[in-house]
Design an enzyme around this catalytic site. Structure first.
Site, PDB file in Angstrom:
ATOM      1  N   GLY A  71      41.388  49.393  43.558  1.00 26.68           N
ATOM      2  CA  GLY A  71      42.149  48.353  42.869  1.00 26.68           C
ATOM      3  C   GLY A  71      42.197  48.565  41.368  1.00 26.68           C
ATOM      4  N   ASN A 151      40.239  36.260  42.022  1.00 30.47           N
ATOM      5  CA  ASN A 151      39.011  36.742  42.662  1.00 30.47           C
ATOM      6  C   ASN A 151      37.855  35.755  42.557  1.00 30.47           C
ATOM      7  OD1 ASN A 151      39.447  37.659  39.889  1.00 30.47           O
ATOM      8  ND2 ASN A 151      37.383  38.488  40.038  1.00 30.47           N
ATOM      9  N   GLN A 179      42.867  40.586  46.187  1.00 33.38           N
ATOM     10  CA  GLN A 179      42.169  39.535  46.940  1.00 33.38           C
ATOM     11  C   GLN A 179      43.049  38.869  47.991  1.00 33.38           C
ATOM     12  OE1 GLN A 179      38.978  38.576  46.896  1.00 33.38           O
ATOM     13  NE2 GLN A 179      38.262  39.804  45.176  1.00 33.38           N
ATOM     14  N   HIS A 201      38.332  48.227  50.202  1.00 36.70           N
ATOM     15  CA  HIS A 201      37.036  47.634  50.563  1.00 36.70           C
ATOM     16  C   HIS A 201      37.037  46.116  50.595  1.00 36.70           C
ATOM     17  CE1 HIS A 201      35.133  46.290  46.678  1.00 36.70           C
ATOM     18  NE2 HIS A 201      36.114  47.012  46.205  1.00 36.70           N
ATOM     19  N   THR A 237      43.751  66.174  44.896  1.00 33.33           N
ATOM     20  CA  THR A 237      43.726  66.331  46.345  1.00 33.33           C
ATOM     21  C   THR A 237      43.395  64.992  46.998  1.00 33.33           C
ATOM     22  OG1 THR A 237      43.084  68.632  46.170  1.00 33.33           O
ATOM     23  CG2 THR A 237      42.575  67.540  48.252  1.00 33.33           C
ATOM     24  N   CYS A 325      24.164  34.248  33.261  1.00 34.13           N
ATOM     25  CA  CYS A 325      22.844  34.846  33.465  1.00 34.13           C
ATOM     26  C   CYS A 325      22.867  35.936  34.531  1.00 34.13           C
ATOM     27  CB  CYS A 325      21.859  33.777  33.874  1.00 34.13           C
ATOM     28  SG  CYS A 325      21.787  32.465  32.666  1.00 34.13           S
TER      29      CYS A 325
END
Lengths: 387, 124
Positions: A71, A151, A179, A201, A237, A325
């Protein structure tokens, strides 16, 4: 202990059929698709079939599918590929404030290269007003890039409407649909886009492979220079096993779209209702209905998201958070900030993204776990009201 | 990412709560930044007879809070003032580098509580 994966917005488990489809292209059919001998032709045939399967999922023609490394590369290719080719025609690009970093940082990069970028805002539910895009278009505008499904908060943008606005002014339209593809019906003609980014994925395919849909007749400058692979738009390739995996994932996503969408919608709606009903001062982030069917995004006052995430992980549940965090940059989520959510509440945000393998029993387990965890953290929190 | 020690103190923090009639309270951090800590102390015969905390923050913030209460309890005021941020981090077998600055506030919190105690003593 339970082991429940509810972070399908981050990545998904590759389907066993996907892995099975890929293996022969590692073990036996290892040829280079550019070679003329039989080894090469096996690879070339696989590449052709894969292109057709991916095209089918989004209603495209096979020659409109460019395989990439994922993506992020697709987004880079769309933006830079157009910008570099059209730099003499115009130097203005329009995007939104809630894009994925693959778009935002590419835009920053283009700004350093002398392009001008307008970032249209969103409302408090994450929706873009198409009129804001219209107002931003100038004679210098060459491209509009607005993501389809966000997302983080899952808000789905009115891409079709925005495409029409762009096209009426002769401007190209790209959407990052990483998404939304495989979650809701995505058709390049219905959305009327010129380019659309896809990642394998996120749809139970392998990592490291994706695609960019480029409408026939749309020219762009290749970023990776080399041989004439991918119609001259992306040299190198071809990653045949990965591409075969993406294609299989696309085929399965197409076949299962209706079942998967209705399944995760039920889980999503049950999770939202149950959590908001059982935890005080919890709120839904994003749009209540214009949202990806598998996305639950919440915030809880007085608690911090990384702590929530870690305590859920100890109960075997994998989710994610927009808390600073937990990020490498220690910056709170730019998406939640754009919605106008106060920083201390951004820290208390949690994203649950369902996949086809999740069950209603798992939803109940997560809700029950979350109730206890929020209670525990609030009892520890100096900013929570005392009972 | 976190050491076992951090995880231990995070999942089963020691000395959580407020001390109703605390002799000193230290407030550090800020919820906007994602970490806020209140440290409460009780002083008897020049020693910290009780130390408790309330913390809003990430795993490291909670673990360092828990650890400082353990380190400080029973210490004299002077000894407690010598506990540094690094002592707290080392007692937890280290913290991830990004957490060293923002979440490692517990020593500051303890020192602030002692300052508060001293101020109250002075005005009595």
């Amino acid at each position: 202990m339970a082991k429940i994966y509810m972070d399908n917005g981050a990545t998904t488990k590759p389907d066993s059929e996907v892995v099975s489809a890929m293996l022969p292209y590692y073990n036996e059919h290892f040829g280079n698709a550019s070679s003329l001998h039989s080894f090469g032709q096996e690879a070339a045939d696989a590449l052709d079939r894969a292109r057709q399967q991916v095209a089918n999922l989004v209603g495209a023609q096979p020659e409109e599918i460019i395989f990439t490394s994922g993506g992020t590369e697709s987004d880079n290719l769309a933006l830079k590929g157009i910008a570099y080719l059209k730099k003499n025609a115009g130097k203005h690009i329009i995007t939104s404030v809630i894009e994925h970093p693959a778009i935002l940082n590419t835009c920053k990069n283009l700004q350093d290269d002398g392009f001008r970028v307008t970032y249209v805002p969103v409302d408090d539910q994450g929706l873009i007003d198409p009129a804001a895009v219209e107002d931003a278009i100038t004679d210098d505008t060459i491209l509009v890039s607005i993501m389809h499904g966000n997302n983080e908060i899952g808000t789905i943008q009115p891409i079709k409407e925005i495409s029409k606005i762009a096209h009426d002014r002769g401007v190209l339209m790209h959407t990052d649909a990483v998404q939304s593809v495989g979650k809701i019906a995505v058709n390049v003609n219905d959305l009327d886009v010129d380019m659309l980014s896809i990642s394998a994925h996120k749809i139970h395919g392998p990592k490291g492979v994706g695609a960019l849909y480029v409408r026939k007749g749309t020219r762009l400058e290749s970023l990776v220079k080399g041989g004439g692979h991918e119609f001259g738009k992306r040299a190198g390739t071809e990653n045949i096993p990965g591409i075969v995996g993406l294609a299989k994932a696309a085929e399965l996503a197409g076949q299962r779209l209706d079942d998967d969408a209705s399944h995760v919608t039920k889980l999503r709606d049950a999770a939202i209702t149950k959590i908001l009903g059982s935890i005080s001062e919890s709120y839904l982030n994003g749009h209540p209905t214009q949202r990806l069917p598998n996305n639950v995004h919440l915030r809880f006052s007085y608690v911090e998201g990384e702590s929530l995430l870690m305590l859920l992980d100890m109960k075997g549940v994998a989710v994610s958070t927009g808390s600073a965090c937990s990020s490498k940059s220690l910056e709170p989520s730019h998406v939640l900030t754009a919605l106008g959510i106060p920083p201390e509440q951004i820290h208390g945000s949690l994203r649950i993204t369902f996949g086809r393998e999740n069950t209603m029993d798992e939803v109940d387990y997560v809700v029950e776990s979350l109730v206890g965890i929020v209670e525990k953290l609030r009892a520890m929190s100096p900013i929570a009201p005392k009972h | 990412m976190y050491s076992e020690k951090v995880m231990e103190h995070f999942s089963n923090p020691k000395n959580v709560g407020e001390i109703e009639d605390a002799d000193g309270v230290g407030e550090v951090g800020n919820p906007t930044c994602g970490d806020m800590m209140n440290i409460y102390i009780k002083v008897k015969d020049g020693k910290l007879s009780d130390v408790k905390f309330k913390t809003f923050g990430c795993g490291a913030a909670i673990a360092t809070s828990s650890m400082i209460t353990e380190l400080a309890k029973g210490k004299t005021i002077e000894e407690a003032l010598e506990i540094t941020r690094d002592d707290v981090a080392q007692s937890l077998d280290g913290l991830p580098p990004v957490k060293m600055h923002c979440s490692n506030l517990a020593a500051d919190g303890l020192h602030a509580a002692i300052e508060d105690y001293k101020k109250k003593q002075g005005t009595d």
